[in-house]
Design a protein around this motif. Structure first.
Motif, mmCIF file in Angstrom:
data_model
loop_
_atom_site.group_PDB
_atom_site.id
_atom_site.type_symbol
_atom_site.label_atom_id
_atom_site.label_comp_id
_atom_site.label_asym_id
_atom_site.label_seq_id
_atom_site.Cartn_x
_atom_site.Cartn_y
_atom_site.Cartn_z
ATOM 1 N N ALA A 70 0.727 -1.116 0.022
ATOM 2 C CA ALA A 70 0.081 -0.118 -0.009
ATOM 3 C C ALA A 70 0.709 1.229 0.033
ATOM 4 N N SER A 71 1.978 1.260 0.666
ATOM 5 C CA SER A 71 2.836 2.386 0.897
ATOM 6 C C SER A 71 4.328 1.759 1.635
ATOM 7 N N HIS A 72 5.117 2.547 0.945
ATOM 8 C CA HIS A 72 6.521 2.402 1.325
ATOM 9 C C HIS A 72 7.235 3.618 1.369
ATOM 10 N N TRP A 73 8.434 3.540 1.990
ATOM 11 C CA TRP A 73 9.447 4.759 2.222
ATOM 12 C C TRP A 73 10.879 4.271 2.546
ATOM 13 N N ARG A 74 11.778 4.790 2.073
ATOM 14 C CA ARG A 74 12.930 4.803 2.661
ATOM 15 C C ARG A 74 13.310 5.506 4.110
ATOM 16 N N GLN A 75 13.665 4.653 4.869
ATOM 17 C CA GLN A 75 13.903 5.249 6.289
ATOM 18 C C GLN A 75 15.248 5.813 6.547
ATOM 19 N N ASN A 76 15.628 7.044 6.350
ATOM 20 C CA ASN A 76 16.928 7.398 6.526
ATOM 21 C C ASN A 76 17.327 7.432 8.033
ATOM 22 N N SER A 101 14.954 -0.555 9.990
ATOM 23 C CA SER A 101 15.458 -0.879 8.626
ATOM 24 C C SER A 101 15.393 0.116 7.572
ATOM 25 N N ASP A 102 16.109 -0.115 6.415
ATOM 26 C CA ASP A 102 16.402 0.608 5.312
ATOM 27 C C ASP A 102 15.022 1.053 4.809
ATOM 28 N N ILE A 103 14.134 -0.086 4.474
ATOM 29 C CA ILE A 103 12.913 0.488 3.850
ATOM 30 C C ILE A 103 11.752 0.032 4.737
ATOM 31 N N MET A 104 10.789 0.814 5.207
ATOM 32 C CA MET A 104 9.759 0.555 5.898
ATOM 33 C C MET A 104 8.368 0.763 5.056
ATOM 34 N N GLY A 105 7.206 -0.043 5.327
ATOM 35 C CA GLY A 105 6.240 0.072 4.595
ATOM 36 C C GLY A 105 4.791 -0.326 5.410
ATOM 37 N N VAL A 106 3.770 -0.199 4.510
ATOM 38 C CA VAL A 106 2.192 -0.897 5.024
ATOM 39 C C VAL A 106 2.066 -1.736 3.971
ATOM 40 N N LEU A 107 1.548 -2.933 4.046
ATOM 41 C CA LEU A 107 0.958 -3.744 2.830
ATOM 42 C C LEU A 107 -0.655 -3.440 2.944
ATOM 43 N N LYS A 108 -1.179 -3.809 1.773
ATOM 44 C CA LYS A 108 -2.721 -3.649 1.617
ATOM 45 C C LYS A 108 -3.451 -4.220 3.037
ATOM 46 N N GLY A 110 -2.833 -4.421 6.093
ATOM 47 C CA GLY A 110 -2.630 -3.726 6.987
ATOM 48 C C GLY A 110 -1.119 -4.109 7.907
ATOM 49 N N ARG A 111 -0.494 -4.860 7.449
ATOM 50 C CA ARG A 111 0.748 -5.204 8.130
ATOM 51 C C ARG A 111 1.843 -4.526 8.087
ATOM 52 N N THR A 112 2.730 -4.369 8.834
ATOM 53 C CA THR A 112 3.952 -3.637 8.567
ATOM 54 C C THR A 112 5.087 -4.328 7.684
ATOM 55 N N LEU A 113 5.683 -3.516 6.885
ATOM 56 C CA LEU A 113 6.843 -4.261 6.005
ATOM 57 C C LEU A 113 8.053 -3.503 6.502
ATOM 58 N N ALA A 114 9.189 -4.383 6.878
ATOM 59 C CA ALA A 114 10.436 -3.751 7.264
ATOM 60 C C ALA A 114 11.430 -4.592 6.381
ATOM 61 N N ILE A 115 12.245 -3.965 5.572
ATOM 62 C CA ILE A 115 13.199 -4.582 4.701
ATOM 63 C C ILE A 115 14.690 -4.214 5.042
ATOM 64 N N GLU A 116 15.406 -4.905 5.422
ATOM 65 C CA GLU A 116 16.908 -4.396 5.740
ATOM 66 C C GLU A 116 17.626 -4.969 4.247
ATOM 67 N N VAL A 117 18.178 -3.842 3.835
ATOM 68 C CA VAL A 117 18.993 -4.115 2.623
ATOM 69 C C VAL A 117 20.534 -4.162 2.884
ATOM 70 N N LYS A 118 21.027 -5.307 2.259
ATOM 71 C CA LYS A 118 22.439 -5.600 2.442
ATOM 72 C C LYS A 118 23.272 -6.123 1.094
ATOM 73 N N SER A 119 24.326 -5.782 1.040
ATOM 74 C CA SER A 119 25.233 -6.324 -0.082
ATOM 75 C C SER A 119 25.331 -7.802 0.164
ATOM 76 N N ARG A 120 25.932 -8.469 -0.882
ATOM 77 C CA ARG A 120 26.237 -9.957 -0.717
ATOM 78 C C ARG A 120 27.370 -10.043 0.649
ATOM 79 N N THR A 121 28.045 -8.996 0.697
ATOM 80 C CA THR A 121 29.173 -9.391 1.932
ATOM 81 C C THR A 121 28.710 -8.507 3.095
ATOM 82 N N GLY A 122 27.669 -7.702 2.981
ATOM 83 C CA GLY A 122 27.078 -6.985 4.110
ATOM 84 C C GLY A 122 26.562 -7.785 5.531
ATOM 85 N N ARG A 123 27.118 -7.321 6.674
ATOM 86 C CA ARG A 123 26.761 -8.110 7.600
ATOM 87 C C ARG A 123 25.465 -7.333 8.718
ATOM 88 N N MET A 124 24.753 -7.976 9.316
ATOM 89 C CA MET A 124 23.681 -7.510 10.225
ATOM 90 C C MET A 124 24.178 -7.094 11.339
#
Length: 158
Positions: A70-76, A101-108, A110-124
């Motif tokens: 439904a909606s998403h944004w880049r969470q600086n 997370s880097d990207i936050m959003g809302v699914l249609k 009503g659930r929250t969406l959180a995506i942490e973006v990492k490169s292949r070698t990036g560490r959490m």
């Protein structure tokens, strides 16, 4: 001379000035400790893998047209300096939640969406893992995505 000078170059200039002044004033020469010549670095190897910023832009493009989102944004996040009218500086902190997370959003649905973006070698970081676990435990959709395909899989489970 163009560009920035190294500490070694600045110190060598200071040593020449010290030598000149010592000769003019008839005083003993003062020896400055000049750092050794830095070792040459190997040239960076070109990588065929996308950077984290490229992956993030591609995932944002996917989310823009995804039917479940439904909606998403880049969470600086971070601290930014702002100059006041009187010339003083004040610091503004963006995103005070630890590990958000880097990207936050809302699914249609009503659930929250959180995506942490990492490169292949990036560490959490531990805070990032805790944040994703919190979103999941509350019924949201959260995960680490190292490619657009990972984001598609994450949303396919939604």
């Amino acid at each position: 001379m163009r560009g920035r000078r190294t500490l070694r170059e600045v110190m060598q200039d200071h040593q020449r000035s010290e030598d000149t002044l010592a000769a003019i004033w008839g005083k003993p020469r003062r020896e400055l400790t000049i750092p050794p010549e830095p070792q040459k670095r190997a040239p960076a190897k070109p990588s065929n893998e996308p950077s984290e910023a490229q992956i993030l832009r591609a995932i944002l493009a996917l989310l823009r047209h995804h039917p479940k989102v439904a909606s998403h944004w880049r969470q600086n996040s971070g601290t930014f300096a702002e100059r006041n009218r009187d010339g003083s500086t004040r610091y503004i902190r963006a995103n005070t939640a630890k590990g958000m997370s880097d990207i936050m959003g809302v699914l249609k649905d009503g659930r929250t969406l959180a995506i942490e973006v990492k490169s292949r070698t990036g560490r959490m970081r531990p805070g990032q893992e805790e944040f994703l676990a919190t979103i999941r435990s509350a019924g949201g959709v959260a995960g680490v995505c190292r490619s657009v395909e990972d984001a598609q899989r994450l949303l396919g489970d939604a």
